[in-house]
Every structure is written in C-alpha cells, then in structure tokens.
Design a protein around this motif. Structure first.
Motif, PDB file in Angstrom:
ATOM      1  N   UNK A  63      16.765 -48.663 -76.015  1.00  0.00           N
ATOM      2  CA  UNK A  63      15.804 -47.838 -75.274  1.00  0.00           C
ATOM      3  C   UNK A  63      14.393 -48.411 -75.387  1.00  0.00           C
ATOM      4  N   UNK A  64      13.568 -48.065 -74.401  1.00  0.00           N
ATOM      5  CA  UNK A  64      12.137 -48.357 -74.483  1.00  0.00           C
ATOM      6  C   UNK A  64      11.399 -47.307 -73.671  1.00  0.00           C
ATOM      7  N   UNK A  65      10.192 -46.996 -74.104  1.00  0.00           N
ATOM      8  CA  UNK A  65       9.429 -45.984 -73.398  1.00  0.00           C
ATOM      9  C   UNK A  65       8.830 -46.478 -72.098  1.00  0.00           C
ATOM     10  N   UNK A  66       8.660 -47.784 -71.956  1.00  0.00           N
ATOM     11  CA  UNK A  66       8.041 -48.343 -70.763  1.00  0.00           C
ATOM     12  C   UNK A  66       8.655 -49.697 -70.445  1.00  0.00           C
ATOM     13  N   UNK A  67       8.385 -50.161 -69.238  1.00  0.00           N
ATOM     14  CA  UNK A  67       8.876 -51.475 -68.841  1.00  0.00           C
ATOM     15  C   UNK A  67       7.994 -52.589 -69.374  1.00  0.00           C
TER      16      UNK A  67
ATOM     17  N   UNK B 145      12.032 -45.611 -69.883  1.00  0.00           N
ATOM     18  CA  UNK B 145      11.797 -44.174 -69.737  1.00  0.00           C
ATOM     19  C   UNK B 145      13.000 -43.326 -70.113  1.00  0.00           C
ATOM     20  N   UNK B 146      13.049 -42.143 -69.531  1.00  0.00           N
ATOM     21  CA  UNK B 146      14.125 -41.172 -69.770  1.00  0.00           C
ATOM     22  C   UNK B 146      14.504 -40.580 -68.425  1.00  0.00           C
ATOM     23  N   UNK B 147      15.602 -41.060 -67.846  1.00  0.00           N
ATOM     24  CA  UNK B 147      15.951 -40.668 -66.482  1.00  0.00           C
ATOM     25  C   UNK B 147      17.436 -40.388 -66.355  1.00  0.00           C
ATOM     26  N   UNK B 148      17.942 -40.418 -65.111  1.00  0.00           N
ATOM     27  CA  UNK B 148      19.339 -40.092 -64.834  1.00  0.00           C
ATOM     28  C   UNK B 148      20.300 -40.951 -65.652  1.00  0.00           C
ATOM     29  N   UNK B 149      19.997 -42.250 -65.739  1.00  0.00           N
ATOM     30  CA  UNK B 149      20.903 -43.155 -66.438  1.00  0.00           C
ATOM     31  C   UNK B 149      21.059 -42.764 -67.911  1.00  0.00           C
ATOM     32  N   UNK B 150      19.968 -42.399 -68.548  1.00  0.00           N
ATOM     33  CA  UNK B 150      20.021 -42.018 -69.959  1.00  0.00           C
ATOM     34  C   UNK B 150      20.813 -40.728 -70.151  1.00  0.00           C
ATOM     35  N   UNK B 151      20.534 -39.734 -69.329  1.00  0.00           N
ATOM     36  CA  UNK B 151      21.230 -38.460 -69.451  1.00  0.00           C
ATOM     37  C   UNK B 151      22.724 -38.622 -69.211  1.00  0.00           C
ATOM     38  N   UNK B 152      23.075 -39.462 -68.236  1.00  0.00           N
ATOM     39  CA  UNK B 152      24.493 -39.664 -67.914  1.00  0.00           C
ATOM     40  C   UNK B 152      25.233 -40.324 -69.062  1.00  0.00           C
ATOM     41  N   UNK B 153      24.702 -41.433 -69.584  1.00  0.00           N
ATOM     42  CA  UNK B 153      25.433 -42.154 -70.621  1.00  0.00           C
ATOM     43  C   UNK B 153      25.522 -41.331 -71.900  1.00  0.00           C
ATOM     44  N   UNK B 154      24.493 -40.566 -72.221  1.00  0.00           N
ATOM     45  CA  UNK B 154      24.547 -39.703 -73.402  1.00  0.00           C
ATOM     46  C   UNK B 154      25.610 -38.627 -73.221  1.00  0.00           C
TER      47      UNK B 154
END
Length: 311
Positions: A64-68, A179-188
């Motif tokens: 994970x990272x908070x920014x690009x 960031x924290x978006x759809x991809x993160x929520x889905x994989x978790x």
C-alpha cells in the motif's frame, strides 16, 4: 418535496453487492439480476472458490501507499524477486487496474494469458519463475486506456483470485493502486476468509508523503488489516561508482513515523541508477548487480517481511 424513495435512489451509488442491502437497495429496482441476488442473499457465489485458491497460499501481503509516485510498484516487484532469491515460491497480482506497470517490471510484456479449461494460467516471469497476473496482459494494445467503473474492477479482481491457477505458493503479493479505493475494499473483502497476513506500506522521506501515510495507517486499522511495517523508498542516492550514499531529500522520516505509531520499520531502499535501469528493462537487480548495496537492502526488507509474517 422529494419522496423518501427518490432520496434513496439519489443516495444509492453503484451495486450494493458488498453490503447488507443486496437486492433490497433502491438501486436494485429494475435490475435484471435482482431475483438471483435475493435468492443468494449476502452470499457471494465466487467466495467459496476464492477461499479454496487462497488457502493453499501460505502468506498474502498487500503493498500500500498513500499517494502515487513513491515507487510502490517497483518495491512490490523487487520484493517478490527478493523473496524468490530467498527460495520462496512467489506470485504477484497487479491490482492497479487503470495503470498496470507490472508486465514491464516483471518482463512479461507481450505474453498472453492462456484461458484453459481449468482457469487462467498466470504468466511466468523469467525472474525465478514468479507467477504474475495483471490487467495489462489482458489488453489487446498496451496503450489502451482502462476506463472502468467500480463493479467491473471488482469482477476482474475476483477473477484474478478465483480463476487463476496459482497453485501452492509461499507468498502472494498484491500491488495496489495509490490511496484507498474500490480495489482496496474489494481485495480486503474477498481475502477475509483466508486471513491475509497484512500490509507493507511504502513511503518516501518527504513530509508530504508521510502525511498521506498517516491516512493509510488509519485505513488499515479501520479495515482490520495488520500493518507488517513501513518501507522508506528513495532513501538517499547511491553513487554508481563508489556506492557512497547521499540524502537528496530528508532522511529517517518513515522510521520516525513507524516509531510514532508503534509499527515495524522494514528498511530503506535508496535511489540507485542501476535499479532504475533494471526496472526500465524488466531485469532483476539481483542478477545484473548481485553485489550492489541496493540489492542487499532489498534482501534485508524481504527478510524483515518474512520475520514479520512468521512471528
């Protein structure tokens, strides 16, 4: 005055497949799949297969990272190479759906994903036979733009886990977008039954990057994801001639932040022209420059990760 029903429609955004309102939300009205959703309730028909695939993999790690711009994908790729050098069987999943860079980093560009009768065969990187899956390998043209809404991203991520023949692995690493978006929520959500080991957070020394890392830490704690530690990338510049290291930016910020939050500090990865060259060419720094200080730093990070998941 807007009716309550109309208000619900205005507030409903996207498919509520990962909430308790499956088939019941206002947005479900008129959906052709509503009856099936009502029959299934909150049970995801793909979850059982995902659990079977993932439970034979010992360790599952999110990067994970908070920014690009902090070098998260290069850290994810080189971490898998380092783990492979330590005699681990490794897989890498590129969850950066809109900006996939893993095919170049892992030297699998131009390879096609084969859809067999048993599922997708992951691409095999020439770097110690690391298994790789990325949406970049599913596109007909490498310069095609991926313009997908959340539900479609969710489905492709599920297919990466459900339909790919990963087999038995020691580690599977998930390279997530910033960031924290759809991809993160889905994989978790889809990994919840197979108990992911945790997240490795990548930062750079600058205060701007460290500020977003605080939000990432909050996100992990809110979602119940263990933080294995923080890696400080671009930590100083290594001279390609004498390997003397010079701090171009501030130094030690990520380590101080880890100490502040009671987290493990996994190590520093310096800016190295040779590492950049390897990433650009899809090469492994462990093969091209086996005695480099940066290679040793990456192996130290990999060993720290192994200790963290086995502790």
């Amino acid at each position: 005055m807007e009716s309550k029903k109309g208000s619900e429609k205005a507030e409903a955004v996207g498919c509520p497949s990962e909430t308790g309102m499956v088939g019941k939300a206002a947005v479900c009205e008129g959906c052709p799949g509503r009856e099936l959703c009502m029959q299934l309730g909150n049970k995801d028909p793909d979850q059982e297969v995902i659990d079977v695939r993932m439970k034979v993999i010992k360790h599952k790690i999110l990067i994970l990272s908070g920014k690009g711009g902090v070098g998260k994908s290069s850290v994810a790729a080189t971490l898998t190479m380092a783990l492979a050098k330590l005699s681990k069987k490794v897989g890498l999943v590129d969850l950066d759906i809109c900006g996939p860079s893993t095919p170049k980093l892992m030297n699998v560009e131009g390879m096609s994903v084969i859809n067999s009768q048993w599922g997708w065969k992951p691409l095999i990187s020439p770097h110690d036979s690391i298994k790789v899956m990325s949406v970049g390998s599913l596109l007909q043209h490498t310069d095609s733009a991926v313009v997908w809404r959340g539900p479609r991203k969710t489905q492709i991520i599920k297919r990466f886990l459900k339909d790919t023949l990963w087999g038995k692995l020691d580690f599977i690493v998930f390279d997530t977008p910033p960031g924290t978006s759809d991809e993160h929520l889905t994989v978790i959500n889809v990994l919840k039954n197979s108990q992911p080991d945790g997240a490795v957070i990548v930062s750079t020394p600058q205060a701007l990057s460290l500020g977003t890392i605080r939000k990432e830490i909050t996100f992990c704690r809110k979602m119940g994801i263990k933080i294995l530690g923080i890696v400080e990338n671009m930590s100083g510049f290594v001279c390609p001639c004498c390997e003397e290291q010079t701090d171009l930016f501030s130094s030690g910020g990520a380590e101080s932040l880890a100490s502040e939050y009671g987290l493990a500090f996994l190590g520093r990865i310096p800016i190295d022209q040779r590492l950049t060259e390897c990433c650009e060419r899809g090469q492994s720094i462990f093969t091209q420059y086996p005695d480099s200080a940066t290679g040793r730093a990456l192996l130290d990070v990999a060993n720290s990760v192994i200790e963290a998941v086995e502790r």
